[in-house]
Design an enzyme around this catalytic site. Structure first.
Site: not given
Length: 405
Positions: A76, A182, A193, A195, A197
């Site tokens: 990743c 998302n 992972h 996260h 944006q």
């Protein structure tokens, strides 16, 4: 929460992209760790094309076809660098980190920001896809999720969202700043992972433009603010309110499009995340965690091994003018929704939604609100744990420029 500070430091990746570490303690030196990957200089291409029938811009970013897609956990790129396992984050650990997306939909481009014709193509109107796309990693723990964060870490992420909003809104090529997450392969996530944006658009996205125009029309007709009136009406009705803190209220909209959808508003209208006070940010961390954990509980039916709920968490902020000033009529809020309508069943955007943008919901908003309330960890009837006690919260400080090279 205890009085706290977030320390911001800025470094560069091997291809020239910016990486920003947000540390909860000083002196980590993470931004000084070199990126050892042999990357070519960062030079993405993006173009905006105008749809004359809808008067909307569509981004063309063909280079994204080559982006990393669901790699094995041990490969990743959002994990910290460990030994010879090199990643997008050169440091061996981090609290919260932000970096420019390697495969952005929008990126700085040379040339004018005005529309241009397509030369010999009379149907083509283009402009450079200028803007910025950032990745926000909430934790270095690959197996976690936002709902697993502590209230203190969730508060750090909120400070990061606000700080990035302030920085990006000040850019001359940015008209709107959009932080979002998302979650889940059903949504289209390509990296597992935890996260989110941030998109800094060079135009006002259609949804925000529509809300802004509707708010102006409401002001002209009624003399009041649209967002204030909608929130007041939902609070007065009460039946769809699912969560309320000292400074925030979340409800299922009366005309919800998604099977399970919540809009989370501050009780004091503000246009941007930057305008939230310390106490409002503290309360948001607790309320948001409670809400995310409720979404995870919706389809578990007592089975902790049930798959996590896919969702999109979308911050709606005011558009900003050329001077970076936000539209004061707009009301900041979060839209949280899942496309799962029942265990093992998804809400597909088929002919009516995708073809006509005419929505059909399979779940009554009042029934959805009742289920979300029952799933809240803070609900005494639910065998969960609330993310925090409001009585223990204390003001905190915004990100500092300390340690910024």
């Amino acid at each position: 929460m205890r009085t706290r500070q977030v320390y911001r430091s800025i470094g560069r990746l091997a291809d020239g992209r910016e990486i920003i570490y947000y540390d909860e303690s000083p002196g980590t030196g993470r931004a000084e760790v070199a990126d050892r990957r042999p990357l070519q200089p960062f030079a993405p291409g993006s173009q905006l094309r105008h749809d004359p029938l809808l008067d909307e811009w569509v981004a063309l970013a063909a280079h994204r076809q080559d982006r990393t897609f669901l790699p094995p956990p041990d490969q990743c790129p959002l994990d910290p660098t460990s030994g010879d396992r090199l990643s997008e984050i050169p440091a061996p650990d981090y609290d919260v980190v932000v970096f420019e997306n390697r495969f952005p939909s929008l990126a700085p481009s040379p040339g004018p920001l005005v529309a241009a014709d397509g030369g010999d193509d009379p149907a083509l109107v283009t402009r450079p896809g200028a803007g910025r796309c950032e990745v926000v990693c909430f934790t270095s723990d690959h197996t976690g999720s936002f709902a697993d964060l502590s209230p203190e870490r969730a508060r750090t992420v909120i400070d990061v969202w606000a700080d990035r909003t302030e920085v990006l809104a000040a850019r001359a090529d940015v008209a709107h700043v959009y932080p979002f997450e998302n979650r889940g392969v059903e949504i289209g996530v390509t990296l597992q992972h935890p996260h989110g944006q941030i998109y800094a658009y060079p135009f006002v996205p259609p949804r925000i433009e529509r809300m802004t125009a509707t708010a102006r029309a409401h002001r002209a007709a009624a003399g009041t603010n649209l967002f204030d009136d909608v929130v007041a009406a939902e609070r007065a009705a009460g039946t769809r309110v699912v969560v309320q803190g000292e400074h925030w209220v979340g409800y299922v909209p009366a005309a919800a499009r998604w099977p399970y959808e919540v809009r989370l508003f501050p009780l004091r209208r503000v246009p941007l995340l930057t305008a939230l006070s310390d106490t409002e940010r503290d309360d948001l961390a607790l309320v948001y965690l409670d809400l995310l954990r409720a979404f995870d509980n919706l389809f578990r039916d007592g089975d902790p091994a049930a798959p996590p709920t896919p969702y999109i968490a979308a911050w709606h902020q005011a558009p900003v003018g050329a001077d970076g000033a936000p539209d004061p009529e707009f009301g900041l809020h979060l839209q949280l929704f899942t496309l799962r309508r029942a265990p093992g069943k998804l809400k597909y955007l088929a002919g009516s939604e995708s073809g006509m943008a005419a929505w059909i919901n399979d779940v009554a908003p009042e029934a959805a609100a009742e289920r979300i309330r029952a799933a809240l960890p803070s609900n005494p009837a639910h065998p969960g744990t609330a993310p925090g006690d409001p009585a223990n919260r204390q003001p905190a400080t915004r990100p500092s420029e300390k340690e910024q090279p």
